[in-house]
Design an enzyme around this catalytic site. Sequence first.
Site, PDB file in Angstrom:
ATOM      1  N   ASP A 248       0.827  -1.199   0.000  1.00  0.00           N
ATOM      2  CA  ASP A 248       0.000   0.000   0.000  1.00  0.00           C
ATOM      3  C   ASP A 248       0.858   1.243   0.000  1.00  0.00           C
ATOM      4  O   ASP A 248       2.067   1.185  -0.118  1.00  0.00           O
ATOM      5  CB  ASP A 248      -1.023  -0.043   1.143  1.00  0.00           C
ATOM      6  CG  ASP A 248      -0.361  -0.296   2.469  1.00  0.00           C
ATOM      7  OD1 ASP A 248       0.581   0.443   2.801  1.00  0.00           O
ATOM      8  OD2 ASP A 248      -0.777  -1.243   3.169  1.00  0.00           O
ATOM      9  N   LYS A 270      -4.859   2.602   0.030  1.00  0.00           N
ATOM     10  CA  LYS A 270      -5.088   2.939   1.427  1.00  0.00           C
ATOM     11  C   LYS A 270      -4.574   4.330   1.729  1.00  0.00           C
ATOM     12  O   LYS A 270      -3.410   4.534   2.029  1.00  0.00           O
ATOM     13  CB  LYS A 270      -4.386   1.948   2.358  1.00  0.00           C
ATOM     14  CG  LYS A 270      -5.336   0.961   2.932  1.00  0.00           C
ATOM     15  CD  LYS A 270      -4.781   0.351   4.177  1.00  0.00           C
ATOM     16  CE  LYS A 270      -5.745  -0.685   4.659  1.00  0.00           C
ATOM     17  NZ  LYS A 270      -5.269  -1.402   5.784  1.00  0.00           N
ATOM     18  N   MET A 383      -1.406   8.692  12.671  1.00  0.00           N
ATOM     19  CA  MET A 383      -2.553   9.244  11.936  1.00  0.00           C
ATOM     20  C   MET A 383      -3.118  10.474  12.641  1.00  0.00           C
ATOM     21  O   MET A 383      -4.336  10.624  12.776  1.00  0.00           O
ATOM     22  CB  MET A 383      -3.656   8.173  11.786  1.00  0.00           C
ATOM     23  CG  MET A 383      -3.185   6.951  11.044  1.00  0.00           C
ATOM     24  SD  MET A 383      -4.300   5.546  11.190  1.00  0.00           S
ATOM     25  CE  MET A 383      -3.756   4.793  12.715  1.00  0.00           C
ATOM     26  N   GLY A 412       9.131  10.318   8.085  1.00  0.00           N
ATOM     27  CA  GLY A 412      10.292   9.977   8.920  1.00  0.00           C
ATOM     28  C   GLY A 412      11.161   8.881   8.327  1.00  0.00           C
ATOM     29  O   GLY A 412      10.651   7.983   7.659  1.00  0.00           O
TER      30      GLY A 412
END
Length: 464
Positions: A248, A270, A383, A412
């Site tokens: 994804d 996603k 998130m 990151g």
Amino acid sequence: MDFLPLFHNLKGRPVLLVGGGEVALRKGRLLADAGAVLRVVAPQVDAQLLELATTSLGRVELRGYQAADLDGVGLVIAATDDEALNAQVSVHAQARGIPVNVVDAPKLCSVIFPAIVDRSPLIVAVTSGGDAPVLARLIRAKIETWIPATYGQLAGLSKRFRAQVKAKFADVQQRRVFWEEVFQGPIAESVFAGKLGEGERLLAEKVSGAAPKSLGEVYLVGAGPGDPDLLTFRALRLMQQADVVLYDRLVAPEIVELCRRDAERVYVGKRRAEHALPQEQINQQLVTLAKQGKRVLRLKGGDPFIFGRGGEEIEELAAQGIPFQVVPGITAASGCAAYAGIPLTHRDYAQSVRFVTGHLQDGSCNLPWADLIAPGQTLVFYMGLTGLPVICEQLIAHGRGPETPVALIQQGTTRHQRVFTGTLGSLPGLLVAQAIQAPTLVIVGEVVQLREKLAWFEGAQSAD
Ligand code: SAH
């Protein structure tokens, strides 16, 4: 080719070792491992070497070397610090046609020791012919990492079945295909996963021809937060043997590139609140592909069991009896924290760390705020970008100081990493003018202030 590699069967054969110091001991250990009978000649002999010679059923002569010491030996090693003596041993041995090795003097050698990767009965030998021994050792170190430690067990297992397979399949081509399937399929994977008994059972079944048409399997693999260097060895190995790869958006393109060239690659999307394929369809697809006999790799960002819905994906597989394994990955919190110079715990500042999802449904706050304000606790929000203003506001409203340091880490561990820092009071405002790119991670807590001292990665410094 300067040297022809041959593997020397020394079991029960006398080998002469001239020299009794540390270098001789090192060679002695290798020779003893190979089952040689050690004959050591030197005025003084290291106690461990003495013991080694005795246990190898050999002998030690505490005196200078004599030409007659060569009688009856199959190999000679000169490991003294006397160059003239070493040269003499070499001349004598070569005159009699006995293979000779002089330590650190390639010109005097008729045979040389390679760097060895030992997964007995599987052995890999590397040499630079004495021109660049350090390079040979570095290459060996690489090979060490490519070949799982359990390969030896796998080779041992195949040895036990070799005669049986040969008797059953007269055709060489058939045998080759048989063993390729063994070494690349569920049998090998069982052994690598530490299930030798299971591997043996499957192999016995396969030889007896009772094995059903091979059922595929699924590897649920954590790909880490972005930097390909953070993959595990197991992840890389499975990536290189899978027939199909489902990945994804969180998986960095450089990582997808490391999958087997001819593997089919399926993007299952996603994005936040916008799934290219609904989760149920992904689960179903894993089952369908595995049932076609394929080795299916489900590659996930970070760790599959941390906000990765990995549990749901394997639930379906387990229910359908499809073999699978889960490979952990470095989760975004660990990766981002390390690359941004923020220790998640610290004796002085944080005694615990909590991973929280900041994915707030419809902006409504359903997080246990009262728990999140405990002192000495680092919070990591996954998130959390959209919810960031609400998160900061609620933490303050429930009593965490507005001066509490906060960092937002964007992409990151990749070369696009940027870190923005502020406080619960100031960060949301500071970010308004910035074009933030997903994915981002938010770290809240006193530990954030340590990054000024501890940041080492270029992107760690860039965007305060
Ligand atoms: N299973 C993953 C997390 C999946 S949830 C893991 O263990 O890391 C997706 C969230 O992970 C993103 O919204 C973001 O908060 C975080 N994330 C993943 N990779 C990241 C990265 N390279 N930099 C910052 N955040 C990241």
